[in-house]
Design an enzyme around this catalytic site. Structure first.
Site, PDB file in Angstrom:
ATOM      1  N   ASP A 137      48.134  30.088  48.912  1.00  0.00           N
ATOM      2  CA  ASP A 137      46.837  29.549  48.999  1.00  0.00           C
ATOM      3  C   ASP A 137      45.797  29.229  50.331  1.00  0.00           C
ATOM      4  O   ASP A 137      46.144  29.276  50.977  1.00  0.00           O
ATOM      5  CB  ASP A 137      47.085  28.370  47.809  1.00  0.00           C
ATOM      6  CG  ASP A 137      46.959  28.765  47.396  1.00  0.00           C
ATOM      7  OD1 ASP A 137      46.949  29.638  45.998  1.00  0.00           O
ATOM      8  OD2 ASP A 137      47.348  27.734  46.102  1.00  0.00           O
ATOM      9  N   ASP A 159      44.916  33.952  41.794  1.00  0.00           N
ATOM     10  CA  ASP A 159      44.382  32.397  41.057  1.00  0.00           C
ATOM     11  C   ASP A 159      43.011  33.367  40.072  1.00  0.00           C
ATOM     12  O   ASP A 159      42.701  33.136  39.526  1.00  0.00           O
ATOM     13  CB  ASP A 159      44.103  31.036  41.874  1.00  0.00           C
ATOM     14  CG  ASP A 159      45.467  30.497  42.464  1.00  0.00           C
ATOM     15  OD1 ASP A 159      46.244  31.046  41.828  1.00  0.00           O
ATOM     16  OD2 ASP A 159      45.591  30.022  43.363  1.00  0.00           O
TER      17      ASP A 159
END
Length: 196
Positions: A137, A159
């Protein structure tokens, strides 16, 4: 019975949105590779691990998530995490693809949205299988203290695809239901007027 021409058009209408699946996976994996090669893994109080994009509002950082969204399940043992967060979603994506190809009722928008969601899911699944330290991330956003969060949980391209396409799918579905309800209401009204 469908004609051969109609069947070909239906198949083409189902295959074309898969380009979005591939594009999301490629963009997701390319950005994650760039992050892992160029930004050190975030450690507490390390300023060299943070790359400002829009001041302190949007930053790039390098973190790993061994759980699912918002680090849910991070305390589970490794084997259970692998089964829950890798193999079960893979089965789920297989079921989604089976429904996607068998169903002729999805609108064009819904097909593109499903393929975007699937691309995001597969992008993060690739990390779960091939990156033992967890999903990469890297997008870190200031959240103004909303819901008690100073910063939104860090996320990635996969995402974003899941969230944006998920919202698009829901909106498309609600509009479709509203349109069908309106058509049903108009039809019933016309039948009532004819009976009079």
């Amino acid at each position: 019975m469908q004609t051969l021409d109609t069947a070909k058009r239906n198949l083409a209408g189902k295959l074309l949105p898969l380009t979005l699946t591939v594009a999301v996976i490629l963009l997701d994996q390319i950005t994650k590779t760039l992050v892992t090669k160029n930004i050190p893994l975030l450690t507490p109080f390390a300023d060299d691990c943070v790359v400002p994009v829009v001041g302190d509002y949007i930053r790039l950082i390098h973190v790993r998530n061994k759980a699912i969204a918002f680090s849910l399940g991070s305390s589970l043992p490794g084997n259970i995490r692998r089964i829950l967060f890798a193999f079960l979603p893979l089965i789920g994506i297989g079921i989604v693809f089976a429904i996607y190809f068998r169903n002729n009722e999805f609108s064009r928008t819904q097909r593109w949205a499903i393929c975007g969601i699937t691309g995001g899911g597969l992008g993060n699944l690739m990390d779960r299988f091939f990156r033992p330290d967890g999903v990469v991330d890297f997008i870190d956003c200031y959240f103004f203290g909303i819901f008690g969060l100073e910063r939104w949980p860090t996320f990635n391209v996969a995402d974003m695809a899941v969230v944006i396409c998920g919202i698009l799918f829901v909106i498309s579905f609600l509009l479709q239901v509203a349109k069908e309800n309106k058509q049903t209401g108009n039809k019933e009204k016309n039948e009532t007027e004819v009976q009079k």
